[in-house]
Scaffold this motif. Structure first.
Motif, PDB file in Angstrom:
ATOM      1  N   ASN A   1       0.821  -1.208   0.000  1.00  0.00           N
ATOM      2  CA  ASN A   1       0.000   0.000   0.000  1.00  0.00           C
ATOM      3  C   ASN A   1       0.856   1.260   0.000  1.00  0.00           C
ATOM      4  O   ASN A   1       0.533   2.250  -0.672  1.00  0.00           O
ATOM      5  N   ALA A   2       1.964   1.219   0.758  1.00  0.00           N
ATOM      6  CA  ALA A   2       2.860   2.374   0.792  1.00  0.00           C
ATOM      7  C   ALA A   2       3.475   2.638  -0.573  1.00  0.00           C
ATOM      8  O   ALA A   2       3.781   3.795  -0.927  1.00  0.00           O
ATOM      9  N   ALA A   3       3.643   1.584  -1.372  1.00  0.00           N
ATOM     10  CA  ALA A   3       4.193   1.729  -2.722  1.00  0.00           C
ATOM     11  C   ALA A   3       3.135   2.161  -3.722  1.00  0.00           C
ATOM     12  O   ALA A   3       3.462   2.434  -4.894  1.00  0.00           O
ATOM     13  N   GLY A   4       1.874   2.219  -3.305  1.00  0.00           N
ATOM     14  CA  GLY A   4       0.799   2.647  -4.187  1.00  0.00           C
ATOM     15  C   GLY A   4       0.401   1.613  -5.226  1.00  0.00           C
ATOM     16  O   GLY A   4      -0.096   1.969  -6.302  1.00  0.00           O
ATOM     17  N   LEU A   5       0.597   0.336  -4.897  1.00  0.00           N
ATOM     18  CA  LEU A   5       0.297  -0.733  -5.845  1.00  0.00           C
ATOM     19  C   LEU A   5      -0.943  -1.510  -5.396  1.00  0.00           C
ATOM     20  O   LEU A   5      -1.114  -1.787  -4.212  1.00  0.00           O
ATOM     21  N   ASN A   6      -1.806  -1.855  -6.363  1.00  0.00           N
ATOM     22  CA  ASN A   6      -2.904  -2.753  -6.032  1.00  0.00           C
ATOM     23  C   ASN A   6      -2.416  -4.194  -6.179  1.00  0.00           C
ATOM     24  O   ASN A   6      -1.271  -4.441  -6.579  1.00  0.00           O
ATOM     25  N   LEU A   7      -3.276  -5.152  -5.869  1.00  0.00           N
ATOM     26  CA  LEU A   7      -2.864  -6.553  -5.910  1.00  0.00           C
ATOM     27  C   LEU A   7      -2.394  -6.973  -7.296  1.00  0.00           C
ATOM     28  O   LEU A   7      -1.366  -7.651  -7.438  1.00  0.00           O
ATOM     29  N   ASP A   8      -3.123  -6.586  -8.327  1.00  0.00           N
ATOM     30  CA  ASP A   8      -2.757  -6.976  -9.694  1.00  0.00           C
ATOM     31  C   ASP A   8      -1.400  -6.421 -10.080  1.00  0.00           C
ATOM     32  O   ASP A   8      -0.563  -7.132 -10.662  1.00  0.00           O
ATOM     33  N   GLU A   9      -1.157  -5.151  -9.756  1.00  0.00           N
ATOM     34  CA  GLU A   9       0.114  -4.506 -10.131  1.00  0.00           C
ATOM     35  C   GLU A   9       1.283  -5.135  -9.381  1.00  0.00           C
ATOM     36  O   GLU A   9       2.341  -5.391  -9.966  1.00  0.00           O
ATOM     37  N   ALA A  10       1.086  -5.377  -8.080  1.00  0.00           N
ATOM     38  CA  ALA A  10       2.165  -5.964  -7.276  1.00  0.00           C
ATOM     39  C   ALA A  10       2.467  -7.382  -7.721  1.00  0.00           C
ATOM     40  O   ALA A  10       3.640  -7.779  -7.830  1.00  0.00           O
ATOM     41  N   ALA A  11       1.433  -8.160  -7.985  1.00  0.00           N
ATOM     42  CA  ALA A  11       1.634  -9.540  -8.418  1.00  0.00           C
ATOM     43  C   ALA A  11       2.350  -9.588  -9.760  1.00  0.00           C
ATOM     44  O   ALA A  11       3.273 -10.397  -9.968  1.00  0.00           O
ATOM     45  N   ALA A  12       1.956  -8.724 -10.675  1.00  0.00           N
ATOM     46  CA  ALA A  12       2.579  -8.691 -12.000  1.00  0.00           C
ATOM     47  C   ALA A  12       4.053  -8.333 -11.910  1.00  0.00           C
ATOM     48  O   ALA A  12       4.882  -8.822 -12.689  1.00  0.00           O
ATOM     49  N   ALA A  13       4.413  -7.503 -10.927  1.00  0.00           N
ATOM     50  CA  ALA A  13       5.798  -7.046 -10.788  1.00  0.00           C
ATOM     51  C   ALA A  13       6.750  -8.187 -10.449  1.00  0.00           C
ATOM     52  O   ALA A  13       7.951  -8.115 -10.735  1.00  0.00           O
TER      53      ALA A  13
ATOM     54  N   GLY B   1       5.795 -11.523 -11.253  1.00  0.00           N
ATOM     55  CA  GLY B   1       5.406 -12.661 -12.070  1.00  0.00           C
ATOM     56  C   GLY B   1       4.426 -13.599 -11.418  1.00  0.00           C
ATOM     57  O   GLY B   1       4.398 -14.803 -11.736  1.00  0.00           O
ATOM     58  N   TRP B   2       3.606 -13.095 -10.505  1.00  0.00           N
ATOM     59  CA  TRP B   2       2.599 -13.900  -9.834  1.00  0.00           C
ATOM     60  C   TRP B   2       1.213 -13.551 -10.341  1.00  0.00           C
ATOM     61  O   TRP B   2       1.037 -12.639 -11.146  1.00  0.00           O
ATOM     62  N   THR B   3       0.223 -14.246  -9.777  1.00  0.00           N
ATOM     63  CA  THR B   3      -1.165 -13.875  -9.983  1.00  0.00           C
ATOM     64  C   THR B   3      -1.657 -13.136  -8.743  1.00  0.00           C
ATOM     65  O   THR B   3      -1.121 -13.328  -7.636  1.00  0.00           O
ATOM     66  N   ALA B   4      -2.668 -12.299  -8.912  1.00  0.00           N
ATOM     67  CA  ALA B   4      -3.213 -11.565  -7.770  1.00  0.00           C
ATOM     68  C   ALA B   4      -3.770 -12.498  -6.696  1.00  0.00           C
ATOM     69  O   ALA B   4      -3.570 -12.239  -5.495  1.00  0.00           O
ATOM     70  N   PRO B   5      -4.451 -13.604  -7.061  1.00  0.00           N
ATOM     71  CA  PRO B   5      -4.949 -14.505  -6.007  1.00  0.00           C
ATOM     72  C   PRO B   5      -3.832 -15.081  -5.136  1.00  0.00           C
ATOM     73  O   PRO B   5      -4.006 -15.256  -3.925  1.00  0.00           O
ATOM     74  N   LYS B   6      -2.667 -15.387  -5.750  1.00  0.00           N
ATOM     75  CA  LYS B   6      -1.559 -15.919  -4.953  1.00  0.00           C
ATOM     76  C   LYS B   6      -1.101 -14.901  -3.928  1.00  0.00           C
ATOM     77  O   LYS B   6      -0.909 -15.221  -2.743  1.00  0.00           O
ATOM     78  N   LEU B   7      -0.938 -13.648  -4.367  1.00  0.00           N
ATOM     79  CA  LEU B   7      -0.491 -12.608  -3.449  1.00  0.00           C
ATOM     80  C   LEU B   7      -1.544 -12.360  -2.368  1.00  0.00           C
ATOM     81  O   LEU B   7      -1.210 -12.151  -1.201  1.00  0.00           O
TER      82      LEU B   7
END
Length: 289
Positions: A24-36, A38-44
Motif C-alpha cells: 500500500n505504501a508503494a501505491g500498488l494494487n494486488l494486480d500490479e504488485a503480483a505482475a511485478a 510474475g505472480w497472480t493476484a490470487p496468490k499474493l
C-alpha cells in the motif's frame, strides 16, 4: 494427496500484514504488485491473508518490487517467513495448550517489549509458581491437577524471555491495586511471596512496574485488560486479549494504535514508578507474620 492448507499462525498473519502495508505504501494494487514479481493476484492475496506459504526469496522479491531498501526490514520479514511454521519449545505442551495461546507464546519469544494492563491478576511473566498454580486452578475450572501443574510449569518457562542472552524482553506492567490485596486462604504465604517477587522484578532494568490505585480517575483500562506486544520497527505490533473463552488478537494498524493510546492514558493515571515500588514493598512487609 492434496496439499494441506497452511494454518494461519500469528507469525504468518504478521508477515502478510507487513507485506500488505509495504504494498500500500508503494501505491500498488494486488494486480500490479503480483505482475511485478510474475505472480497472480490470487496468490499474493492468499499470502497477505496468511493462507499460503511464502519463501524467504519471494519475500525479498516483493520488498524490492515495493521499493523497500531498509536492510532491517529485509532481515525482519525474512525471519518471519523462515519461522512462520516453526515449532517452539512450548509444543511440548501441545496437548494442553490451545493454538491461540501457543501463538501468544511465539509472539512473546519474538517480541522486543510487552506493555500490559492487569486489572485482575499479576501478569504471567511476573508470577511465582504457587501463584500460577492457584490462579490457573481457579480460572480453568475443568482442568485436572496434572494439567494445572503443567500449565503452571509452562507459565514459569515463559519467564526465560526476561533474561534471554539475545536481549531481555522489556515489560511495562500496570497492575491494579486490587490485585495486590488478593489473599489465598489455604496458602496465606502465596501472596506474600508474590509481592516479594514483584519487588525483586521492579529492580530489573528491563521491567517497569506501576500500580493503578483504587482511587484512580477514570481511564481506558476500565474497559478491560490487554497486552500490547511490540516488535522491531519493521514488524507490526499486536494486541492480545484474554477471557474465559481463550485468547484473541487485534492486529490491524489502526486498531492497535487505539490500544497504544489507551496504554499511555493508563500509565498517566497510575502511580509513578517509585511510588508503586514503595507501595508494593510496604504491602509485602505488612503481610509478613
Amino acid at each position: 494427496m492434496p496439499n494441506s492448507r497452511p494454518v494461519p499462525t500469528v507469525r504468518r498473519r504478521r508477515l502478510g500484514e507487513s507485506l500488505r502495508r509495504f504494498r500500500n505504501a508503494a501505491g500498488l494494487n494486488l494486480d500490479e504488485a503480483a505482475a511485478a514479481v510474475g505472480w497472480t493476484a490470487p496468490k499474493l492475496s492468499r499470502i497477505e491473508n496468511a493462507n499460503a506459504h511464502i519463501r524467504r526469496g519471494e519475500v525479498i522479491a516483493l520488498l524490492k518490487a515495493y521499493g523497500v531498501t531498509d536492510s532491517e526490514v529485509f532481515d525482519a520479514l525474512e525471519t518471519l517467513a523462515r519461522d512462520a511454521g516453526k515449532r517452539g519449545w512450548w509444543q511440548t505442551y501441545s496437548g494442553i495448550v490451545a493454538p491461540a495461546y501457543a501463538d501468544y507464546i511465539s509472539l512473546e519469544s519474538d517480541a522486543e517489549s510487552v506493555k500490559t494492563f492487569a486489572p485482575l491478576l499479576i501478569p504471567g511473566l511476573l508470577q511465582t509458581a504457587a501463584y500460577a498454580r492457584e490462579t490457573i486452578s481457579g480460572i480453568t475450572m475443568t482442568r485436572t491437577p496434572e494439567e494445572i501443574a503443567a500449565l503452571a510449569e509452562l507459565r514459569l518457562a515463559r519467564q526465560a524471555v526476561l533474561t534471554r542472552p539475545t536481549g531481555p524482553l522489556k515489560i511495562w506492567a500496570v497492575i491494579s491495586e486490587a490485585v495486590l490485596h488478593q489473599r489465598f486462604a489455604v496458602r496465606p504465604s502465596t501472596m506474600r511471596d508474590q509481592l516479594r517477587r514483584l519487588t525483586d522484578c521492579a529492580e530489573l532494568p528491563n521491567i517497569t512496574l506501576q500500580v493503578m490505585p483504587l482511587a484512580s480517575t477514570p481511564h481506558p483500562g476500565h474497559a478491560g485488560g490487554f497486552s500490547l506486544v511490540g516488535f522491531p520497527t519493521a514488524m507490526p505490533d499486536v494486541v492480545m486479549l484474554e477471557n474465559l473463552m481463550g485468547v484473541s488478537y487485534v492486529e490491524g494498524g489502526t486498531e492497535v494504535s487505539t490500544f497504544t493510546d489507551a496504554f499511555s492514558r493508563i500509565v498517566a493515571a497510575a502511580l509513578p514508578v517509585d511510588d508503586s515500588k514503595a507501595l508494593i514493598a510496604r504491602m509485602e512487609e505488612e503481610s509478613r507474620p
